[in-house]
Design a protein around this motif. Structure first.
Motif, PDB file in Angstrom:
ATOM      1  N   ASP A 170       6.222  -5.895  -1.643  1.00 51.11           N
ATOM      2  CA  ASP A 170       4.942  -5.161  -2.568  1.00 51.11           C
ATOM      3  C   ASP A 170       4.255  -3.905  -2.005  1.00 51.11           C
ATOM      4  OD1 ASP A 170       5.284  -6.881  -4.792  1.00 51.11           O
ATOM      5  OD2 ASP A 170       3.977  -8.530  -3.608  1.00 51.11           O
ATOM      6  N   GLU A 171       5.047  -3.503  -0.858  1.00 51.89           N
ATOM      7  CA  GLU A 171       4.380  -2.330  -0.126  1.00 51.89           C
ATOM      8  C   GLU A 171       4.795  -1.063  -0.885  1.00 51.89           C
ATOM      9  OE1 GLU A 171       6.005  -2.313   3.591  1.00 51.89           O
ATOM     10  OE2 GLU A 171       4.878  -3.876   4.385  1.00 51.89           O
ATOM     11  N   ILE A 172       3.975   0.077  -1.062  1.00 50.33           N
ATOM     12  CA  ILE A 172       4.492   1.290  -1.638  1.00 50.33           C
ATOM     13  C   ILE A 172       5.169   2.132  -0.778  1.00 50.33           C
ATOM     14  CG2 ILE A 172       3.102   3.329  -2.330  1.00 50.33           C
ATOM     15  CD1 ILE A 172       0.671   1.955  -2.868  1.00 50.33           C
ATOM     16  N   VAL A 173       6.099   2.574  -1.546  1.00 46.75           N
ATOM     17  CA  VAL A 173       7.081   3.319  -0.697  1.00 46.75           C
ATOM     18  C   VAL A 173       6.913   4.836  -0.963  1.00 46.75           C
ATOM     19  CG1 VAL A 173       9.708   4.061  -0.660  1.00 46.75           C
ATOM     20  CG2 VAL A 173       8.753   1.628  -1.238  1.00 46.75           C
ATOM     21  N   PRO A 174       6.972   5.796  -0.107  1.00 48.89           N
ATOM     22  CA  PRO A 174       6.426   7.283  -0.409  1.00 48.89           C
ATOM     23  C   PRO A 174       7.588   7.770  -0.851  1.00 48.89           C
ATOM     24  CG  PRO A 174       5.725   6.363   2.238  1.00 48.89           C
ATOM     25  CD  PRO A 174       6.689   5.367   1.463  1.00 48.89           C
ATOM     26  N   HIS A 175       7.469   8.921  -1.699  1.00 53.63           N
ATOM     27  CA  HIS A 175       8.502   9.515  -2.411  1.00 53.63           C
ATOM     28  C   HIS A 175       9.663  10.049  -1.543  1.00 53.63           C
ATOM     29  CE1 HIS A 175      10.775  11.803  -5.643  1.00 53.63           C
ATOM     30  NE2 HIS A 175      10.387  12.850  -4.669  1.00 53.63           N
ATOM     31  N   ALA A 176       9.167  10.582  -0.128  1.00 54.72           N
ATOM     32  CA  ALA A 176      10.116  11.033   0.725  1.00 54.72           C
ATOM     33  C   ALA A 176      11.073  10.227   1.048  1.00 54.72           C
ATOM     34  CB  ALA A 176       9.357  11.894   1.923  1.00 54.72           C
ATOM     35  N   GLU A 177      10.766   8.810   1.267  1.00 51.68           N
ATOM     36  CA  GLU A 177      11.649   7.793   1.599  1.00 51.68           C
ATOM     37  C   GLU A 177      12.704   7.041   0.663  1.00 51.68           C
ATOM     38  OE1 GLU A 177       9.539   4.767   3.807  1.00 51.68           O
ATOM     39  OE2 GLU A 177       8.354   6.343   5.088  1.00 51.68           O
ATOM     40  N   THR A 178      12.639   7.822  -0.553  1.00 53.69           N
ATOM     41  CA  THR A 178      13.394   7.480  -1.809  1.00 53.69           C
ATOM     42  C   THR A 178      14.633   8.033  -1.723  1.00 53.69           C
ATOM     43  OG1 THR A 178      12.567   8.913  -3.072  1.00 53.69           O
ATOM     44  CG2 THR A 178      11.485   6.673  -3.158  1.00 53.69           C
TER      45      THR A 178
END
Length: 258
Positions: free
Chosen positions: A54-62
């Protein structure tokens, strides 16, 4: 408001070069809404969330991945996919000319008007040449990192580009199952012909509007003025399984309307 050009290109066939501007011939008229938190009316935004933590994933880490038919994931980084993008440019290359109406409507995607970009004499020469030939061109171009194939044609004296769908996007009619059921009898055929004849008319686009959009705009205006609004749902008529009765009722209605 005057139309604004969305892109510039150069039509090329043989040694001919015609600088043009592209204008979208259609526009999105959908009603767009903001998504708010009901409690305090503050705008909310979408976020990418890891479903396990349920943690928000930064776009840079996708990273992008493709799931194969076997269920495995093939990973890609941004540079790998960017290397596959077509080379950008301004050329609209006409690769052949064809008789009109060769391309059927299944292939049509999006229409663009063409306007002159500098030399109006070249632009009008192109329009005159298309008109005199009675043919339309098949062109290809790259716009905003996407490749297109389209039909170059004349509409009321104005050159147009009609982008086309690619072959793998169009479902062949052979993919449909043949219809089943009994054929119409003589009486039903005669009523069907009468109904078609009574409904025959020219196409006038001014008669057809997005009725849902209009109802939404009316609701917005009423609520903006502070009015209490009771929305009445549109009643759907039940379809009849008896074709003869349906044809008779339709003929009766059209005769009464006429």
């Amino acid at each position: 408001m005057p139309a604004r050009a969305m892109w510039k290109g150069v039509i090329r066939f043989g040694e001919v070069e015609v600088p043009v501007k592209l204008y979208s011939a259609v526009q999105d008229r959908s009603v767009h809404f903001r998504l708010l938190h009901e409690k305090d009316r503050s705008p909310v935004k979408q976020a990418m969330v890891n479903p396990d933590t349920d943690e928000i994933v930064p776009h840079a880490e996708t990273r992008r991945a493709y799931r194969t038919d076997e269920g495995s994931l093939v990973m890609f980084d941004k540079q790998e996919l960017e290397a596959l993008e077509p080379d950008s440019g301004r050329d609209i290359e006409v690769i052949r000319f064809m008789p009109p109406q060769v391309i059927d409507h299944r292939w049509y995607d999006r229409p663009y008007y063409l306007g002159p970009d500098g030399s109006e004499s070249l632009y009008f020469a192109l329009a005159e040449a298309l008109g005199n030939s009675g043919k339309e061109g098949l062109a290809r171009w790259v716009m905003r990192k996407k490749s297109y194939v389209g039909a170059l044609r004349l509409h009321r004296g104005v050159p147009m580009l009609m982008s086309l769908r690619h072959e793998e996007q169009v479902v062949p009619v052979d993919a449909l199952e043949p219809p089943k059921g009994k054929a119409l009898d003589a009486k039903e055929l005669d009523m069907a012909r009468q109904l078609i004849g009574m409904l025959e008319a020219d196409f006038d686009p001014a008669e057809y509007h997005d009725e849902y959009r209009q109802r939404v705009l009316e609701l917005i205006e009423a609520k903006r003025r502070g009015k209490r609004v009771k929305v009445t749902p549109i009643r759907r008529r039940e379809a009849s399984d008896d074709l003869s009765k349906a044809l008779e009722a339709s003929l009766k209605k059209e005769r009464k309307r006429a």
